[in-house]
Scaffold this active site. Structure first.
Site, short mmCIF file in Angstrom:
data_model
loop_
_atom_site.label_atom_id
_atom_site.label_comp_id
_atom_site.label_asym_id
_atom_site.label_seq_id
_atom_site.Cartn_x
_atom_site.Cartn_y
_atom_site.Cartn_z
N SER A 141 0.85 -1.19 0.00
CA SER A 141 0.00 0.00 0.00
C SER A 141 0.88 1.24 0.00
O SER A 141 2.01 1.20 0.47
CB SER A 141 -0.89 0.03 1.25
OG SER A 141 -1.43 1.33 1.48
N TYR A 153 -1.58 -0.61 10.40
CA TYR A 153 -1.72 -0.92 8.97
C TYR A 153 -0.42 -0.68 8.22
O TYR A 153 0.03 -1.53 7.45
CB TYR A 153 -2.84 -0.06 8.38
CG TYR A 153 -3.13 -0.30 6.93
CD1 TYR A 153 -2.76 0.64 5.96
CD2 TYR A 153 -3.81 -1.44 6.52
CE1 TYR A 153 -3.05 0.43 4.62
CE2 TYR A 153 -4.10 -1.65 5.18
CZ TYR A 153 -3.72 -0.71 4.24
OH TYR A 153 -4.01 -0.92 2.91
N LYS A 157 1.97 -3.23 6.00
CA LYS A 157 2.28 -3.05 4.58
C LYS A 157 3.79 -2.89 4.36
O LYS A 157 4.32 -3.35 3.36
CB LYS A 157 1.48 -1.89 4.02
CG LYS A 157 -0.04 -2.16 4.03
CD LYS A 157 -0.40 -3.46 3.30
CE LYS A 157 -1.90 -3.65 3.18
NZ LYS A 157 -2.29 -4.87 2.44
N1 LIG Z 1 -8.48 0.50 -1.73
C1 LIG Z 1 -7.33 1.12 -1.47
O1 LIG Z 1 -7.25 2.38 -1.46
C2 LIG Z 1 -6.10 0.35 -1.19
C3 LIG Z 1 -6.13 -1.01 -0.88
N2 LIG Z 1 -4.95 -1.66 -0.61
C4 LIG Z 1 -4.93 -3.08 -0.27
O2 LIG Z 1 -5.55 -3.83 -1.31
C5 LIG Z 1 -6.16 -5.00 -0.77
C6 LIG Z 1 -7.62 -5.05 -1.16
O3 LIG Z 1 -8.23 -3.89 -0.65
P1 LIG Z 1 -9.68 -3.41 -1.14
O4 LIG Z 1 -10.20 -4.31 -2.19
O5 LIG Z 1 -9.58 -1.96 -1.41
O6 LIG Z 1 -10.48 -3.62 0.22
P2 LIG Z 1 -11.93 -4.19 0.53
O7 LIG Z 1 -12.16 -3.90 1.98
O8 LIG Z 1 -12.91 -3.73 -0.48
O9 LIG Z 1 -11.72 -5.77 0.34
C7 LIG Z 1 -10.90 -6.48 1.25
C8 LIG Z 1 -11.10 -7.95 0.96
O10 LIG Z 1 -10.36 -8.71 1.91
C9 LIG Z 1 -11.21 -9.70 2.46
N3 LIG Z 1 -10.77 -10.09 3.80
C10 LIG Z 1 -10.66 -9.31 4.89
N4 LIG Z 1 -10.23 -10.03 5.94
C11 LIG Z 1 -10.06 -11.31 5.48
C12 LIG Z 1 -9.64 -12.52 6.07
N5 LIG Z 1 -9.31 -12.59 7.38
N6 LIG Z 1 -9.58 -13.62 5.30
C13 LIG Z 1 -9.93 -13.57 3.99
N7 LIG Z 1 -10.35 -12.46 3.36
C14 LIG Z 1 -10.40 -11.35 4.12
C15 LIG Z 1 -12.60 -9.09 2.44
O11 LIG Z 1 -13.60 -10.08 2.51
C16 LIG Z 1 -12.56 -8.38 1.08
O12 LIG Z 1 -12.88 -9.28 0.05
C17 LIG Z 1 -5.94 -4.92 0.75
O13 LIG Z 1 -4.80 -5.68 1.10
C18 LIG Z 1 -5.66 -3.44 0.98
O14 LIG Z 1 -4.87 -3.24 2.14
C19 LIG Z 1 -3.74 -1.02 -0.66
C20 LIG Z 1 -3.68 0.32 -0.96
C21 LIG Z 1 -4.85 1.10 -1.25
C1 LIG Z 2 -2.36 5.88 2.95
C2 LIG Z 2 -3.37 5.68 1.85
O1 LIG Z 2 -4.12 6.85 1.65
C3 LIG Z 2 -4.29 4.57 2.25
O2 LIG Z 2 -3.71 3.30 2.02
C4 LIG Z 2 -4.75 2.40 1.87
O3 LIG Z 2 -4.62 1.21 1.77
C5 LIG Z 2 -6.02 3.13 1.90
O4 LIG Z 2 -7.03 2.67 1.13
C6 LIG Z 2 -5.57 4.47 1.50
O5 LIG Z 2 -5.31 4.51 0.12
#
Ligand SMILES: NC(=O)C1=CN([C@@H]2O[C@H](COP(=O)(O)OP(=O)(O)OC[C@H]3O[C@@H](n4cnc5c(N)ncnc54)[C@H](O)[C@@H]3O)[C@@H](O)[C@H]2O)C=CC1
Ligand SMILES: C[C@H](O)[C@@H]1OC(=O)[C@H](O)[C@@H]1O
Length: 247
Positions: A141, A153, A157
């Protein structure tokens, strides 16, 4: 890319769902790990099948080693092999540092860092046992640069970056490549935990490219990193953030 079997963790929604559909569109079969919304995972699986590929629904919690091992085993039983793991599952409960609790720390570390490490170990063991290489893509991230409401968090990461580099060195002799993607704010439910729409739009407008990322854009990078086209890429962190920062 030769037809492969891809396990995507956390694929019931968001970036994980986009990854599952992108790998199917690229010609691969996909195991859709889901945690608590089977109906949502079924929609993703339907999209995979509509692309002419096999889909398997894999219920599982990456927060335990047994959960990681079980979802890899279920993938092998459903689809016959595993060539790619996308360590996507992750949580970001925003909390001011001074209010952070041990329970919140333990939960975030368990899912985001321990889960990524032991899902990777389970997948790599299967790849090695089958005598073929593979690829692992970890979701880091932009929070690697620090965030005031995510001390836990950002620790996970940055840890994902560390395990990516170490696993890349450990697994290269077995022909398994390991890379990480560090997205900036991407248009999913996750940044909406703790930010209003107005705050998100303000953050987006402040970026050089003036918008949040799309889950599909993260997914396309994951498909590339898992493909033969990235055959000489391992141990790297790919920042995709609308120009938000230059590492
Ligand atoms: N959306 C954003 O701005 C950013 C997201 N990320 C990372 O990308 C990845 C996906 O994030 P998003 O799709 O945005 O989030 P989201 O919250 O929409 O989806 C997260 C997914 O992880 C699953 N999950 C959570 N805990 C779990 C567990 N214990 N076992 C199995 N599945 C589990 C949820 O069911 C969901 O499908 C994450 O690792 C997040 O940290 C990184 C940077 C930015
Ligand atoms: C620090 C970022 O704004 C932050 O990182 C994540 O994973 C969140 O969704 C935000 O993008």
């Amino acid at each position: 890319m030769v037809e492969k079997v891809v396990l995507v963790t956390g694929a019931q929604q968001g970036i994980g769902a986009a990854c599952a559909l992108a790998f199917a569109a690229a010609g691969h079969d996909v195991a859709v790990n889901w945690l608590d919304d089977r109906a949502a995972a079924e929609v993703v699986a339907a999209g995979i099948r509509a692309a002419g590929r096999r889909a398997a629904l894999i219920e599982g919690d990456v927060g335990s080693v047994a959960g990681c091992q079980a979802m890899v085993q279920a993938t092998l039983e459903a689809l016959g092999r595993i060539d790619v793991l996308v360590n996507n599952a992750g949580i970001f409960p925003r909390v001011p540092f001074l209010d952070m609790t041990e329970a919140e720390w333990d939960r975030v570390l368990g899912v985001n860092l321990k889960g990524s490490a032991f899902c990777a170990q389970a997948a790599a063991r299967a790849m090695v046992a089958a005598g073929h290489g593979g690829a692992i893509v970890n979701l880091a991230s932009s929070a690697v640069r620090g965030t005031p409401v995510g001390v836990h968090y950002s620790a996970t990461k940055n840890g994902v970056v560390g395990i990516t580099r170490s696993m890349a060195l450990a697994l290269a002799p077995q022909g398994i490549r390991v890379n990480a993607i560090a997205p900036g704010t991407t248009d999913t439910a996750q940044p909406r935990y703790g930010n209003t729409e107005a705050e998100l739009q303000e953050m987006a407008r402040a970026l050089p490219l003036g918008r949040m990322g799309k889950p599909e854009e993260i997914a396309d990078l994951a498909v590339y990193l898992a493909s033969e086209k990235a055959g000489w890429v391992t141990g790297q962190v790919w920042h995709i953030n609308g120009g938000g920062y230059m590492p």
